[in-house]
Motif scaffolding. Structure first.
Motif, PDB file in Angstrom:
ATOM      1  N   HIS A   1       9.330 -21.269 -12.195  1.00 39.01           N
ATOM      2  CA  HIS A   1       8.816 -21.578 -13.659  1.00 39.01           C
ATOM      3  C   HIS A   1       8.986 -22.752 -13.839  1.00 39.01           C
ATOM      4  CE1 HIS A   1       6.542 -18.034 -14.945  1.00 39.01           C
ATOM      5  NE2 HIS A   1       7.914 -17.143 -14.578  1.00 39.01           N
ATOM      6  N   GLY A   2      10.550 -23.296 -13.496  1.00 37.52           N
ATOM      7  CA  GLY A   2      10.786 -23.813 -13.745  1.00 37.52           C
ATOM      8  C   GLY A   2      12.184 -23.953 -14.349  1.00 37.52           C
ATOM      9  N   SER A   3      12.760 -24.979 -15.018  1.00 43.44           N
ATOM     10  CA  SER A   3      13.762 -25.109 -15.842  1.00 43.44           C
ATOM     11  C   SER A   3      13.864 -26.549 -16.679  1.00 43.44           C
ATOM     12  CB  SER A   3      15.235 -25.369 -15.043  1.00 43.44           C
ATOM     13  OG  SER A   3      16.326 -25.565 -16.237  1.00 43.44           O
TER      14      SER A   3
ATOM     15  N   VAL B   1      12.228 -31.733 -18.883  1.00 40.31           N
ATOM     16  CA  VAL B   1      11.840 -31.389 -17.479  1.00 40.31           C
ATOM     17  C   VAL B   1      13.823 -31.566 -15.895  1.00 40.31           C
ATOM     18  CG1 VAL B   1      10.757 -30.727 -15.350  1.00 40.31           C
ATOM     19  CG2 VAL B   1      10.174 -31.068 -17.241  1.00 40.31           C
ATOM     20  N   TYR B   2      13.681 -29.949 -15.960  1.00 39.19           N
ATOM     21  CA  TYR B   2      15.493 -29.704 -15.544  1.00 39.19           C
ATOM     22  C   TYR B   2      14.362 -30.236 -13.972  1.00 39.19           C
ATOM     23  CZ  TYR B   2      18.011 -30.844 -19.632  1.00 39.19           C
ATOM     24  OH  TYR B   2      18.520 -31.930 -19.511  1.00 39.19           O
ATOM     25  N   MET B   3      13.897 -28.976 -13.251  1.00 45.12           N
ATOM     26  CA  MET B   3      13.513 -28.625 -12.239  1.00 45.12           C
ATOM     27  C   MET B   3      11.667 -28.162 -12.402  1.00 45.12           C
ATOM     28  SD  MET B   3      14.212 -25.655 -10.241  1.00 45.12           S
ATOM     29  CE  MET B   3      13.288 -25.011  -8.722  1.00 45.12           C
ATOM     30  N   PRO B   4      11.130 -28.886 -11.886  1.00 45.12           N
ATOM     31  CA  PRO B   4       9.068 -28.779 -12.140  1.00 45.12           C
ATOM     32  C   PRO B   4       9.512 -26.999 -11.388  1.00 45.12           C
ATOM     33  CG  PRO B   4       9.982 -30.520 -10.367  1.00 45.12           C
ATOM     34  CD  PRO B   4      11.573 -29.849 -10.451  1.00 45.12           C
ATOM     35  N   PRO B   5       8.200 -26.730 -11.508  1.00 42.20           N
ATOM     36  CA  PRO B   5       8.153 -25.187 -11.346  1.00 42.20           C
ATOM     37  C   PRO B   5       7.434 -25.422  -9.894  1.00 42.20           C
ATOM     38  CG  PRO B   5       6.096 -25.699 -12.996  1.00 42.20           C
ATOM     39  CD  PRO B   5       7.478 -26.708 -13.160  1.00 42.20           C
ATOM     40  N   PHE B   6       7.135 -24.421  -9.075  1.00 46.92           N
ATOM     41  CA  PHE B   6       7.268 -24.963  -7.847  1.00 46.92           C
ATOM     42  C   PHE B   6       5.850 -23.416  -7.511  1.00 46.92           C
ATOM     43  CE2 PHE B   6      11.167 -27.252  -7.190  1.00 46.92           C
ATOM     44  CZ  PHE B   6      10.181 -28.593  -5.675  1.00 46.92           C
ATOM     45  N   GLY B   7       6.350 -22.350  -8.430  1.00 47.77           N
ATOM     46  CA  GLY B   7       5.634 -21.004  -7.906  1.00 47.77           C
ATOM     47  C   GLY B   7       4.251 -21.305  -7.453  1.00 47.77           C
ATOM     48  N   GLU B   8       3.418 -21.787  -8.831  1.00 46.67           N
ATOM     49  CA  GLU B   8       1.783 -22.220  -8.278  1.00 46.67           C
ATOM     50  C   GLU B   8       1.979 -23.023  -7.044  1.00 46.67           C
ATOM     51  OE1 GLU B   8      -0.851 -22.206 -11.484  1.00 46.67           O
ATOM     52  OE2 GLU B   8       0.849 -21.109 -12.045  1.00 46.67           O
TER      53      GLU B   8
ATOM     54  N   ALA C   1       6.525 -19.256   0.451  1.00 41.75           N
ATOM     55  CA  ALA C   1       7.441 -20.350   0.757  1.00 41.75           C
ATOM     56  C   ALA C   1       8.751 -20.102  -0.185  1.00 41.75           C
ATOM     57  CB  ALA C   1       6.783 -22.090   0.304  1.00 41.75           C
ATOM     58  N   GLY C   2       8.734 -19.996  -1.759  1.00 40.61           N
ATOM     59  CA  GLY C   2       9.543 -19.506  -2.507  1.00 40.61           C
ATOM     60  C   GLY C   2      10.727 -19.327  -1.201  1.00 40.61           C
TER      61      GLY C   2
END
Length: 144
Positions: free
Chosen positions: A108-110, A116-123, A129-130
């Protein structure tokens, strides 16, 4: 040209180059995530897991190291050693509590106050990969 004029010109050139370098480093802009080939890893299904299924898996660690360097190191630092901008992931707890924190942030990121401090990478990169990245991070763990 006198020595003083030469030195001033050299100093001005050095300052200009330093200013350009700083601008380029600070303003990296939008960064496109790099795809991660996880085809060598066992499938984990569609539903997001709460625990790392690849913990200790050498192939996952290898894939995770590459994926981390391509997608995470620019903020979290080489070898997971942060320079202070983002969390130093060497201190991320091992086990289920660390897995839960990691996958929540990865998925979900942060963001806070609209930033946005960290973008979501899940999708974007996917669950395999995660968990591969998490597997590599486990090898970098320190409590010091």
């Amino acid at each position: 040209m006198s020595k003083l004029t030469s030195r001033l010109a050299l100093a001005a050139s050095a300052m200009a180059l330093a200013g350009l370098a700083t601008t380029q480093l600070m303003a990296h802009g939008d960064v496109t995530p790099q795809a991660v080939d996880t085809s060598a890893l066992p499938d984990v299904g569609e539903e997001w897991l709460e625990q790392n299924p690849y913990s200790g898996n050498e192939k996952a660690i290898e894939i995770g190291a590459s994926a981390y360097n391509q997608n995470c190191a620019r903020c979290h630092g080489l070898q997971a050693i942060s320079g202070g901008i983002a969390p130093d992931l060497r201190y991320l707890e091992l086990g289920q509590s660390g897995d839960e924190w990691f996958i929540e942030r990865y998925q979900h990121g942060s963001s806070h106050d609209g930033k946005v401090y960290m973008p979501p990478f899940g999708e974007v990169l996917g669950q395999k990969a995660g968990w591969a990245i998490r597997s590599w991070l486990e090898t970098q763990y320190t409590d010091e």
